[in-house]
Design an enzyme around this catalytic site. Structure first.
Site, short mmCIF file in Angstrom:
data_model
loop_
_atom_site.label_atom_id
_atom_site.label_comp_id
_atom_site.label_asym_id
_atom_site.label_seq_id
_atom_site.Cartn_x
_atom_site.Cartn_y
_atom_site.Cartn_z
N ALA A 156 107.66 2.70 2.91
CA ALA A 156 109.09 2.91 3.19
C ALA A 156 109.37 2.92 4.70
CB ALA A 156 109.54 4.23 2.56
N PRO A 157 110.49 2.27 5.09
CA PRO A 157 111.52 1.60 4.26
C PRO A 157 111.21 0.13 3.97
CG PRO A 157 112.24 1.65 6.53
CD PRO A 157 110.92 2.38 6.51
N GLY A 158 110.04 -0.37 4.41
CA GLY A 158 109.67 -1.74 4.06
C GLY A 158 109.41 -2.68 5.22
N GLY A 159 109.20 -2.14 6.42
CA GLY A 159 108.99 -3.01 7.58
C GLY A 159 107.80 -3.94 7.43
N ASP A 195 100.28 1.68 7.40
CA ASP A 195 100.78 2.19 8.69
C ASP A 195 101.22 3.64 8.51
OD1 ASP A 195 101.51 2.09 11.40
OD2 ASP A 195 103.56 1.50 10.93
N LYS A 247 96.49 5.95 14.14
CA LYS A 247 97.27 6.74 15.08
C LYS A 247 96.31 7.59 15.90
CE LYS A 247 100.78 5.23 12.62
NZ LYS A 247 101.70 4.18 13.08
#
Length: 350
Positions: free
Chosen positions: A217-220, A272, A301
C-alpha cells in the site's frame, strides 16, 4: 593515476569509504580515505604506486553499494583565475586519451551554486580538449571527469566503461508518473533500469508474469508491474490506490507481509517494508530458499551508524540460507538516487 574519487549521497561518506577499503583490500590495494562529512564524495588514497585504473576495472559497479560514480584521479588541480580551462588542460595532458569529457560537482546544496560556472566552462573546455588532441574517437570507453569543488579547485579524473555510471554525477533522474500511487514507485523503476540490462527486460519483465509485493500500500511498487501488464498480489493491511485496483491486474491480500505465503511460485517478489534490515533479509532468504520466487528486489532500511557493516551482515545471512538450501544466485546492490536511508538489492535465483 594514484587515487580514487567516489561520488555518493551526502551523509554516506563513511559508508562509501568503508566499502572502498574492503573491496580494494580484497584486490590487494591498500590505503586510507579522506572523508569530509556531507561533502557528497570520498577520496581514497593508496599506498602503492601501481595504476589504480587496474583496480577500478576489476570492480562490478552494480555491487559497489554506496558509490554513485568512481574515477581514478591524481592531485587536486588549482584553477588560475581567468585561465581555468588552461589549468585543467595542462593537467589533462598527463591522462590517458578519452572519447569525451564531463564537468560535474557533488550532489550538495553548496555545489549547486557552481551550476553557472559549469555552463560557462563546458563549451570552451570541450573545444580545448578537442583542439589539443586529448579527445580521440579511438579512446573507446574512456571518459575524463572534471569534478569542481569550487571556482578555484577541481579534481581531474578518468572513468572506464568496465565500472562506472553512465549518468552525469552518477544520478539517473526519472520523472514521476502522473498516475503513480506514491513517489516510491521511482525506487522500483530505477531498480529495474539499474539491475536488469535492456536485453534481459524482454525475458525478465514479461506481460502475464506474476509478482508479489509485500507491504504494497498504496501501490507505488505494484504500479511498475501493472504498467507492464504483470499481475500483482499486493500484500498489505492498508488501502491500495483505487485506479490501480480497477486495472484487474492486482489482487489485494490484507495480510502480514511476514506471514504471507504464496499459493504458487511467482516470477517476482518485491518488498519496501519499514522494518529492521536483518528481518527483511531473513524474509527474502526464506522466499528464495523455499523457491517461492525466481527473482527478488527489496530495500533495506539502514541504521544511522555502521550502515555498510549492517548491509554485510544481511548479505551474509542471505548467503548462508541460500547455500544451505542449494540455491545458486546472483545479486546486485545499490544505494540508488531515489533511495534515502536505504539501499536496494536485486537477487536472481539460477
Amino acid at each position: 593515476m594514484k587515487n580514487i574519487l567516489a561520488y555518493c549521497r551526502p551523509g554516506f561518506e563513511k559508508d562509501c569509504a568503508a566499502e572502498l577499503a574492503q573491496v580494494s583490500s580484497e584486490k590487494g590495494f591498500y590505503g586510507y580515505a579522506k572523508v569530509v562529512p556531507d561533502a557528497g564524495y570520498v577520496i581514497f588514497c593508496f599506498d602503492q604506486t601501481e595504476e589504480i585504473e587496474g583496480l577500478i576495472k576489476q570492480l562490478d559497479f552494480n555491487r559497489l553499494i554506496f558509490a554513485r560514480q568512481i574515477i581514478a584521479i591524481n592531485d587536486l588541480v588549482d584553477l588560475e583565475p581567468g585561465a581555468r580551462v588552461e589549468s585543467l588542460l595542462e593537467a589533462a595532458r598527463q591522462l590517458p586519451l578519452a572519447e569525451e569529457v564531463w564537468v560535474e560537482t557533488a550532489d550538495t546544496n553548496d555545489a549547486k551554486a557552481l551550476s553557472g560556472l559549469i555552463k560557462k566552462l563546458d563549451k570552451p573546455l570541450r573545444l580545448g580538449w578537442k583542439k589539443s588532441g586529448v579527445l580521440r574517437n579511438k579512446a573507446v570507453g574512456v571518459r575524463h571527469h572534471v569534478f569542481l569543488l569550487d571556482g578555484e579547485n577541481a579534481y581531474l579524473g578518468v572513468s572506464y566503461a568496465a565500472c562506472r555510471s553512465e549518468f552525469p554525477m552518477g544520478i539517473r533522474r526519472l520523472r514521476f508518473p502522473a498516475a503513480g500511487p506514491s513517489r516510491s514507485t521511482l525506487k522500483l523503476e530505477e531498480a529495474f533500469l539499474q539491475f536488469i540490462p535492456e536485453q534481459k527486460r524482454a525475458t525478465d519483465l514479461v506481460e502475464g508474469m506474476w509478482a508479489v509485493d509485500l507491504g504494497a500500500a498504496p501501490g507505488g511498487w505494484a504500479y511498475q508491474f501493472v504498467k507492464r501488464n504483470i499481475h500483482v498480489i499486493a500484500v498489505d493491511n492498508g488501502p491500495m490506490q483505487k485506479a490501480l485496483m480497477s486495472t484487474g491486474l492486482v489482487e489485494h491480500e490484507k495480510a502480514d507481509g511476514f506471514k504471507f505465503e504464496p499459493p504458487y511460485t511467482v516470477d517476482w517478489l518485491v518488498c519496501d517494508m519499514v522494518e529492521r534490515p536483518i528481518m527483511v533479509a531473513e524474509l527474502m532468504a526464506k522466499w528464495l530458499a523455499n523457491r517461492w520466487t525466481h527473482r527478488a528486489i527489496f530495500n533495506l532500511k539502514l541504521p544511522m551508524k555502521k550502515r555498510y557493516q549492517e548491509v554485510m551482515l544481511c548479505l551474509e545471512l542471505i548467503e548462508n540460507h541460500l547455500k544451505k538450501a542449494g540455491v545458486a544466485y546472483h545479486y546486485q546492490a545499490k544505494h540508488l538516487y531515489h533511495d534515502r536511508e536505504e539501499i536496494t538489492i536485486c537477487i536472481i535465483a539460477q
